[in-house]
Design an enzyme around this catalytic site. Structure first.
Site, PDB file in Angstrom:
ATOM      1  N   ASP A 190      10.556  30.162  25.596  1.00  0.00           N
ATOM      2  CA  ASP A 190       9.005  30.510  26.938  1.00  0.00           C
ATOM      3  C   ASP A 190       8.206  29.661  27.245  1.00  0.00           C
ATOM      4  OD1 ASP A 190      11.482  32.639  26.600  1.00  0.00           O
ATOM      5  OD2 ASP A 190      10.498  34.344  25.991  1.00  0.00           O
ATOM      6  N   ASP A 219       7.711  37.446  20.258  1.00  0.00           N
ATOM      7  CA  ASP A 219       8.852  37.890  21.139  1.00  0.00           C
ATOM      8  C   ASP A 219       9.235  36.268  21.962  1.00  0.00           C
ATOM      9  OD1 ASP A 219       5.988  38.738  22.529  1.00  0.00           O
ATOM     10  OD2 ASP A 219       7.526  38.604  24.445  1.00  0.00           O
ATOM     11  N   ASN A 220       8.188  36.074  21.877  1.00  0.00           N
ATOM     12  CA  ASN A 220       8.331  34.006  22.438  1.00  0.00           C
ATOM     13  C   ASN A 220       8.464  33.067  20.878  1.00  0.00           C
ATOM     14  OD1 ASN A 220       8.279  35.222  24.915  1.00  0.00           O
ATOM     15  ND2 ASN A 220       6.052  34.611  25.070  1.00  0.00           N
ATOM     16  N   ASP A 249       9.882  42.574  38.409  1.00  0.00           N
ATOM     17  CA  ASP A 249      11.450  42.452  39.429  1.00  0.00           C
ATOM     18  C   ASP A 249      12.544  41.752  39.029  1.00  0.00           C
ATOM     19  OD1 ASP A 249      10.426  40.089  39.486  1.00  0.00           O
ATOM     20  OD2 ASP A 249       9.400  40.200  41.152  1.00  0.00           O
ATOM     21  N   GLY A 250      12.798  41.822  37.936  1.00  0.00           N
ATOM     22  CA  GLY A 250      13.517  40.302  37.418  1.00  0.00           C
ATOM     23  C   GLY A 250      13.963  39.022  37.509  1.00  0.00           C
ATOM     24  N   ARG A 303      14.538  36.059  18.998  1.00  0.00           N
ATOM     25  CA  ARG A 303      13.215  35.655  17.956  1.00  0.00           C
ATOM     26  C   ARG A 303      12.800  36.528  17.317  1.00  0.00           C
ATOM     27  NH1 ARG A 303      12.067  34.988  23.901  1.00  0.00           N
ATOM     28  NH2 ARG A 303      14.029  34.589  24.642  1.00  0.00           N
ATOM     29  N   LYS A 339      17.391  32.497  34.102  1.00  0.00           N
ATOM     30  CA  LYS A 339      16.809  33.409  34.002  1.00  0.00           C
ATOM     31  C   LYS A 339      16.039  33.466  35.228  1.00  0.00           C
ATOM     32  CE  LYS A 339      11.483  33.368  32.287  1.00  0.00           C
ATOM     33  NZ  LYS A 339      10.780  32.181  31.142  1.00  0.00           N
ATOM     34  N   ARG A 384      18.858  28.141  31.253  1.00  0.00           N
ATOM     35  CA  ARG A 384      18.738  27.791  29.718  1.00  0.00           C
ATOM     36  C   ARG A 384      19.597  27.895  28.628  1.00  0.00           C
ATOM     37  NH1 ARG A 384      13.551  30.790  27.963  1.00  0.00           N
ATOM     38  NH2 ARG A 384      14.528  32.855  27.852  1.00  0.00           N
ATOM     39  N   GLY A 392      12.720  42.548  25.637  1.00  0.00           N
ATOM     40  CA  GLY A 392      13.964  42.432  26.206  1.00  0.00           C
ATOM     41  C   GLY A 392      13.994  41.512  27.080  1.00  0.00           C
TER      42      GLY A 392
HETATM   43  P1  AMP Z   1       6.720  36.361  29.330  1.00  0.00           P
HETATM   44  O1  AMP Z   1       5.217  36.394  27.942  1.00  0.00           O
HETATM   45  O2  AMP Z   1       7.103  35.339  30.113  1.00  0.00           O
HETATM   46  O3  AMP Z   1       7.145  35.718  27.201  1.00  0.00           O
HETATM   47  O4  AMP Z   1       7.709  37.905  28.933  1.00  0.00           O
HETATM   48  C1  AMP Z   1       7.507  39.136  28.025  1.00  0.00           C
HETATM   49  C2  AMP Z   1       8.324  39.740  29.133  1.00  0.00           C
HETATM   50  O5  AMP Z   1       8.537  40.534  29.982  1.00  0.00           O
HETATM   51  C3  AMP Z   1       9.084  39.477  27.965  1.00  0.00           C
HETATM   52  O6  AMP Z   1      10.627  40.744  27.824  1.00  0.00           O
HETATM   53  C4  AMP Z   1      10.094  39.472  29.477  1.00  0.00           C
HETATM   54  O7  AMP Z   1      11.119  39.262  29.962  1.00  0.00           O
HETATM   55  C5  AMP Z   1       9.803  40.244  30.420  1.00  0.00           C
HETATM   56  N1  AMP Z   1       9.305  40.253  32.230  1.00  0.00           N
HETATM   57  C6  AMP Z   1       8.343  38.909  32.296  1.00  0.00           C
HETATM   58  N2  AMP Z   1       8.155  38.539  33.952  1.00  0.00           N
HETATM   59  C7  AMP Z   1       9.000  39.923  34.090  1.00  0.00           C
HETATM   60  C8  AMP Z   1       9.987  39.973  35.229  1.00  0.00           C
HETATM   61  N3  AMP Z   1       9.011  39.101  36.599  1.00  0.00           N
HETATM   62  N4  AMP Z   1      10.656  40.519  35.588  1.00  0.00           N
HETATM   63  C9  AMP Z   1      10.876  41.447  34.416  1.00  0.00           C
HETATM   64  N5  AMP Z   1      10.394  41.264  33.256  1.00  0.00           N
HETATM   65  C10 AMP Z   1       9.516  40.461  33.000  1.00  0.00           C
HETATM   66 MG    MG Z   2       9.238  35.864  26.116  1.00  0.00          MG
END
Ligand code: AMP
Ligand code: MG
Length: 507
Positions: A274, A264-265, A137-138, A195, A125, A188, A102
């Site tokens: 992504d 998911d990407n 950490d969001g 997705r 983002k 973005r 998510g």
């Molecule tokens: P990504 O590989 O960047 O597409 O991320 C995969 C998943 O991890 C997605 O659900 C992102 O929202 C989550 N995510 C990646 N980095 C963070 C972060 N620093 N804090 C919270 N969620 C993250």
């Molecule tokens: Mg992603």
């Protein structure tokens, strides 16, 4: 009458450019998301913005001088009319199903209507934790935000379907990765961020009503012509397979490696989405892996097509409760191979400047790729410089611009003889062919080292913070096919230090 001053919040909000909103995804049922506001980011500053992306939603350059806009894009000021939320999805990461992903660090503000009536969902983002953050950490760091910003706009300028990027906002707020870095938020924009993994979530949770609502929303909003198809859900799957095939053909043609092709990407609209440890290939290696965290090379350059097809199978499976037909699902997915092969073949013909299709072209194309691979010749420079080749050149010294990219000159000469013979068979005219080739073979791509220089300056690694290079690079990459003599250095081979650049999933 005695008017009191408006409250500070309302006054700041009044400074924001007014947007017309049309919430698409946010009109779905509550099971699709969690409503929540972004987490504020201390003392935000504008790092960069894209005038072209801004125009899509009716924003103008002077708007970016308003502190209120920077505050809103940092997530510190509610935009009147926005309905912020984080979307739920899941997906296969490196081949393994992960039941809960998510928007872990992205907040969707909603859909903004552009002057032309098109709706752009837009997302902050890096704007704080959500219920889907898991251990994260969001936040996002400045480095990865600048990379996503530049590449989104560069891909669009190359003519490759992609999410867009409006702005990067920075803050000195510390974020802990391998090192301490500073936080940033990248805005973005896309018609939709849905997705493959959005469908997988409801399939694996056996929430088939919501699965159907999502498919109906996507069809009605983005593929309305499919409503008339005998089997709209199968038609959706087939159309997504075709779009994805064409997208990957475009990636292969410009030497783009995504790096993390998890389901998911993968965009349901066939957009590049992504941006993480992506890369444009410099010296061509068909097995190039741009993501150092990808130890098995699952997402190597030459595996991208088959991985995309595998990902489509995940989508096909997720849609089974709606399509209710395994054989028809397989048939819909089978279109991928031909669509991809045809799209890539067209691109490579165009890249070689061939105006006709003739017997033996497959072999020539194969030899070209093998020659590039064997010599690790620079992918971008090869195609661009190949346009300068004269069919009737009498001396190999005339081929120097492109020939010098090859360590094995004899191998190049043999290949060039075959290429010239092929050009003669269609009576190719040098100047016309060169003009056509320069429209499909970019001169400027976002090489890692170019992004790295802009990032180091923006971070202020070796002096005062300087965002000028991000803006300059954006301007160069907006016109990738044009000769831009003043920016000639941006088209050069990477310097030696660039070989040491390593990109991981950490962002
Ligand atoms: P990504 O590989 O960047 O597409 O991320 C995969 C998943 O991890 C997605 O659900 C992102 O929202 C989550 N995510 C990646 N980095 C963070 C972060 N620093 N804090 C919270 N969620 C993250
Ligand atoms: Mg992603």
């Amino acid at each position: 009458m005695n008017h009191s001053a408006p409250p500070p919040l309302a006054a700041r909000q009044a400074e924001l450019p007014a947007l017309r909103w049309d919430h698409g995804y946010g009109r779905l049922a509550p099971g699709f998301y969690t409503r929540l506001a972004p987490t504020p980011l201390p003392d935000p500053y504008l790092v960069a913005y894209s005038p072209a992306a801004a125009a899509l939603i009716g924003l103008n350059p002077p708007d970016f001088d308003r502190p209120a806009l920077v505050e809103a894009l940092a997530g510190n000021l509610d935009w009147p009319g926005a309905e912020p939320l984080a979307a739920v999805y899941s997906g296969h990461q490196f081949g393994v199903y992960v039941p809960q992903l998510g928007d872990g660090r992205a907040i969707l503000l909603g859909g903004a209507v552009g002057p032309d009536g098109r709706v752009w969902e837009f997302q902050l983002k890096g704007s704080g934790k959500t219920p889907y953050s898991r251990m994260g950490d969001g936040r996002a760091v400045l480095r990865s935000s600048i990379r996503e910003f530049l590449c989104s706009e560069a891909m669009h300028a190359l003519g490759i379907p992609t999410t867009r990027a409006l702005a990067v906002i920075g803050s000195d707020y510390p974020v802990f990765r391998e090192n301490v870095e500073s936080a940033a938020v990248v805005t973005r924009m896309a018609p939709s961020f849905v997705r493959f993994g959005s469908f997988e979530f409801f399939y694996w949770q056996q929430r088939h009503d919501e699965l159907r609502q999502l498919a109906d929303y996507v069809i009605a909003t983005f593929y309305p012509e499919l409503r008339e198809a005998p089997h709209p859900y199968l038609a959706l799957l087939e159309e997504v397979a075709r779009r994805t095939a064409r997208l990957i053909a475009q990636w292969q043609a410009v030497g783009f490696c995504h790096g993390v092709m998890n389901t998911d990407n993968m965009s349901i609209l066939g957009l590049t989405i992504d941006y993480g440890p992506f890369g444009f290939i410099d010296g061509f290696d068909a097995g190039h892996v741009c993501n150092h965290s990808d130890e098995q090379g699952r997402y190597a350059y030459h595996r991208q097509p088959q991985i995309a097809h595998w990902n489509l199978y995940c989508l096909g499976q997720a849609l089974l409760p709606l399509t209710e037909d395994v054989e028809a699902t397989q048939a819909a997915l089978a279109v991928f191979k031909d669509e991809f092969a045809q799209a890539l073949d067209e691109r490579l013909h165009a890249k070689l400047g061939l105006a006709t299709v003739q017997a033996g072209d497959d072999a020539l194309i194969e030899q070209t790729i093998e020659l590039l691979h064997a010599n690790r010749a620079d992918w971008t420079l090869f195609w661009r410089k190949l346009a300068q080749l004269r069919v009737d050149a009498t001396d190999s010294a005339e081929d120097a611009p492109v020939r010098d990219l090859f360590a094995d000159r004899a191998a190049f000469d043999a290949w060039a003889a075959a290429y010239r013979a092929r050009l003669r068979r269609e009576a190719s005219v040098d100047a016309e062919r060169a003009a056509r080739m320069n429209r499909v073979n970019p001169k400027y791509v976002l090489r890692n080292y170019l992004a790295e220089i802009a990032i180091r300056k923006a971070r202020g690694d070796d002096g005062p913070r300087d965002f000028g290079e991000v803006a300059r690079l954006l301007a160069v990459l907006r016109r990738p096919y044009d000769e831009q003599p003043e920016f000639e250095p941006y088209a050069k081979l990477p310097p030696d230090w660039a070989a040491g650049l390593a990109l991981s999933c950490s962002s």
